[in-house]
Design a protein around this motif. Structure first.
Motif, PDB file in Angstrom:
ATOM      1  N   LEU A  10       7.541   7.205   7.279  1.00 25.87           N
ATOM      2  CA  LEU A  10       7.012   6.251   6.310  1.00 25.87           C
ATOM      3  C   LEU A  10       7.159   6.764   4.885  1.00 25.87           C
ATOM      4  O   LEU A  10       7.547   6.032   3.977  1.00 25.87           O
ATOM      5  CB  LEU A  10       5.534   5.957   6.610  1.00 25.87           C
ATOM      6  N   ILE A  11       6.856   8.048   4.696  1.00 26.96           N
ATOM      7  CA  ILE A  11       6.970   8.645   3.354  1.00 26.96           C
ATOM      8  C   ILE A  11       8.416   8.644   2.907  1.00 26.96           C
ATOM      9  O   ILE A  11       8.742   8.388   1.744  1.00 26.96           O
ATOM     10  CB  ILE A  11       6.383  10.069   3.346  1.00 26.96           C
ATOM     11  N   SER A  12       9.340   8.941   3.834  1.00 25.97           N
ATOM     12  CA  SER A  12      10.760   8.955   3.496  1.00 25.97           C
ATOM     13  C   SER A  12      11.233   7.582   3.055  1.00 25.97           C
ATOM     14  O   SER A  12      11.946   7.437   2.063  1.00 25.97           O
ATOM     15  CB  SER A  12      11.578   9.419   4.712  1.00 25.97           C
ATOM     16  N   TYR A 231       3.362   2.002  -5.593  1.00 24.16           N
ATOM     17  CA  TYR A 231       3.769   3.087  -4.701  1.00 24.16           C
ATOM     18  C   TYR A 231       2.664   4.135  -4.572  1.00 24.16           C
ATOM     19  O   TYR A 231       2.489   4.745  -3.518  1.00 24.16           O
ATOM     20  CB  TYR A 231       5.063   3.730  -5.212  1.00 24.16           C
ATOM     21  N   LEU A 232       1.908   4.356  -5.654  1.00 20.49           N
ATOM     22  CA  LEU A 232       0.782   5.278  -5.567  1.00 20.49           C
ATOM     23  C   LEU A 232      -0.249   4.755  -4.585  1.00 20.49           C
ATOM     24  O   LEU A 232      -0.866   5.531  -3.837  1.00 20.49           O
ATOM     25  CB  LEU A 232       0.157   5.467  -6.954  1.00 20.49           C
ATOM     26  N   SER A 233      -0.443   3.452  -4.585  1.00 17.34           N
ATOM     27  CA  SER A 233      -1.360   2.848  -3.624  1.00 17.34           C
ATOM     28  C   SER A 233      -0.884   3.076  -2.198  1.00 17.34           C
ATOM     29  O   SER A 233      -1.675   3.385  -1.298  1.00 17.34           O
ATOM     30  CB  SER A 233      -1.489   1.348  -3.911  1.00 17.34           C
ATOM     31  N   LEU A 234       0.431   2.974  -1.990  1.00 14.06           N
ATOM     32  CA  LEU A 234       0.983   3.209  -0.663  1.00 14.06           C
ATOM     33  C   LEU A 234       0.784   4.663  -0.231  1.00 14.06           C
ATOM     34  O   LEU A 234       0.389   4.954   0.905  1.00 14.06           O
ATOM     35  CB  LEU A 234       2.476   2.854  -0.656  1.00 14.06           C
ATOM     36  N   THR A 236      -1.484   6.716  -1.314  1.00 12.22           N
ATOM     37  CA  THR A 236      -2.915   6.918  -1.056  1.00 12.22           C
ATOM     38  C   THR A 236      -3.286   6.462   0.350  1.00 12.22           C
ATOM     39  O   THR A 236      -4.025   7.139   1.074  1.00 12.22           O
ATOM     40  CB  THR A 236      -3.752   6.165  -2.094  1.00 12.22           C
ATOM     41  N   SER A 237      -2.753   5.316   0.739  1.00 10.86           N
ATOM     42  CA  SER A 237      -3.022   4.802   2.088  1.00 10.86           C
ATOM     43  C   SER A 237      -2.486   5.754   3.152  1.00 10.86           C
ATOM     44  O   SER A 237      -3.136   5.991   4.182  1.00 10.86           O
ATOM     45  CB  SER A 237      -2.393   3.417   2.246  1.00 10.86           C
ATOM     46  N   LEU A 238      -1.310   6.315   2.903  1.00 12.24           N
ATOM     47  CA  LEU A 238      -0.729   7.250   3.861  1.00 12.24           C
ATOM     48  C   LEU A 238      -1.572   8.523   3.981  1.00 12.24           C
ATOM     49  O   LEU A 238      -1.742   9.066   5.078  1.00 12.24           O
ATOM     50  CB  LEU A 238       0.700   7.597   3.443  1.00 12.24           C
ATOM     51  N   LEU A 242      -3.326  10.098   7.188  1.00  6.67           N
ATOM     52  CA  LEU A 242      -3.124  11.498   7.573  1.00  6.67           C
ATOM     53  C   LEU A 242      -4.453  12.182   7.841  1.00  6.67           C
ATOM     54  O   LEU A 242      -4.611  12.918   8.832  1.00  6.67           O
ATOM     55  CB  LEU A 242      -2.348  12.230   6.482  1.00  6.67           C
ATOM     56  N   ALA A 243      -5.406  11.926   6.939  1.00 11.91           N
ATOM     57  CA  ALA A 243      -6.733  12.529   7.147  1.00 11.91           C
ATOM     58  C   ALA A 243      -7.365  12.008   8.427  1.00 11.91           C
ATOM     59  O   ALA A 243      -8.046  12.756   9.145  1.00 11.91           O
ATOM     60  CB  ALA A 243      -7.614  12.195   5.941  1.00 11.91           C
ATOM     61  N   PHE A 244      -7.145  10.738   8.740  1.00  8.00           N
ATOM     62  CA  PHE A 244      -7.692  10.171   9.973  1.00  8.00           C
ATOM     63  C   PHE A 244      -7.068  10.805  11.208  1.00  8.00           C
ATOM     64  O   PHE A 244      -7.740  11.097  12.187  1.00  8.00           O
ATOM     65  CB  PHE A 244      -7.444   8.652   9.964  1.00  8.00           C
ATOM     66  N   PHE A 245      -5.751  11.038  11.182  1.00 11.75           N
ATOM     67  CA  PHE A 245      -5.071  11.629  12.336  1.00 11.75           C
ATOM     68  C   PHE A 245      -5.490  13.079  12.576  1.00 11.75           C
ATOM     69  O   PHE A 245      -5.446  13.581  13.702  1.00 11.75           O
ATOM     70  CB  PHE A 245      -3.532  11.581  12.122  1.00 11.75           C
TER      71      PHE A 245
END
Length: 247
Positions: A10-12, A231-234, A236-238, A242-245
């Motif tokens: 997703l980040i890529s 994109y910063l919002s995206l 942040t969501s990622l 990550l913290a949830f996983f």
């Protein structure tokens, strides 16, 4: 591991979308072609694939009659009757048939046609206009592209930009590139219309098939809000995912 791989993908993909939509990039030391704004340009020369609008007037007593409107109707449209210059340079005209106009300028072609039509009409007067002369304007910001019609032999850069809707607040008025000639080996000119001094060394005339490209600049805070914050919002969501996983 699968969750981490999914997040990396997703980040890529998001980072790929951050690459600016730029065209015709040139290196910093690129030598631009010398401007032609001080060189008197000649009249337009008719070429293959040109589309032309023709009007033939004949003196009928006290008025001029447009015989093209009364003799030919199948190709007529709201802009008049149009004729195409074939690859061999010939154009199929009403009454006189095929005639070679390639390589002539507009006035030469009009004179030749008047001579040909004088055998059939009294004092013919010919008006010929090439309607397929175009230039292309692209804006870096927003990826907007516009095709403009060049009505005159000498069209200024200002007229072309006005026809394309003008510059935006993000446009670099000091770094406009004009790509001209063979697209495989083009000449690239630069125009600076941000100052009076810049005009003195800029290419200010537009030729048929020119590509005008305007780089983006402008209000940094506005560009941050429109281009980067989504994109910063995206991201942040990622990070939240990550913290949830990791829990």
């Amino acid at each position: 591991m699968n969750k981490i791989f999914f997040l990396a993908a997703l980040i890529s993909m998001s980072s790929c979308s951050l690459v600016p939509n730029r065209m015709f990039n040139t290196p910093k030391d690129y030598v631009f072609a010398k401007d032609t704004s001080t060189v008197p340009g000649g009249p337009y020369i008719i070429q293959s694939e040109d589309k032309m609008e023709l009007h033939i007037f004949s003196n009928d007593g006290f008025k001029l009659v447009d015989i093209t409107q009364s003799t030919i109707s199948q190709t007529a449209n709201s802009e008049g009757i149009q004729y195409i210059v074939e690859q061999n340079g010939e154009v199929k005209m009403p009454v006189i048939g095929r005639i070679n106009l390639k390589g002539l300028n507009i006035r030469e072609a009009e004179s030749l046609l008047q001579e040909k039509y004088s055998k059939y009409y009294r004092d013919p007067f010919v008006l010929l206009r090439v309607v397929s002369r175009r230039a292309y304007v692209f804006f870096s910001h927003g990826g907007k592209g516009t095709v403009i019609q060049l009505q005159n032999d000498h069209t200024s850069l200002f007229e072309a930009l006005a026809l394309a809707g003008g510059l935006s607040e993000f446009s670099k008025a000091f770094h406009i590139r004009i790509v001209r000639g063979d697209y495989k080996n083009p000449m690239v000119y630069r125009a600076d219309i941000s100052s009076i001094e810049g005009l003195k060394t800029s290419e200010l005339e537009v030729y048929p098939n020119d590509i005008i490209y305007i780089d983006a600049a402008g209000n940094i805070s506005r560009r941050l809000s429109t281009d980067i914050l989504p994109y910063l919002s995206l991201i942040t969501s990622l990070l939240v995912l990550l913290a949830f996983f990791k829990k």
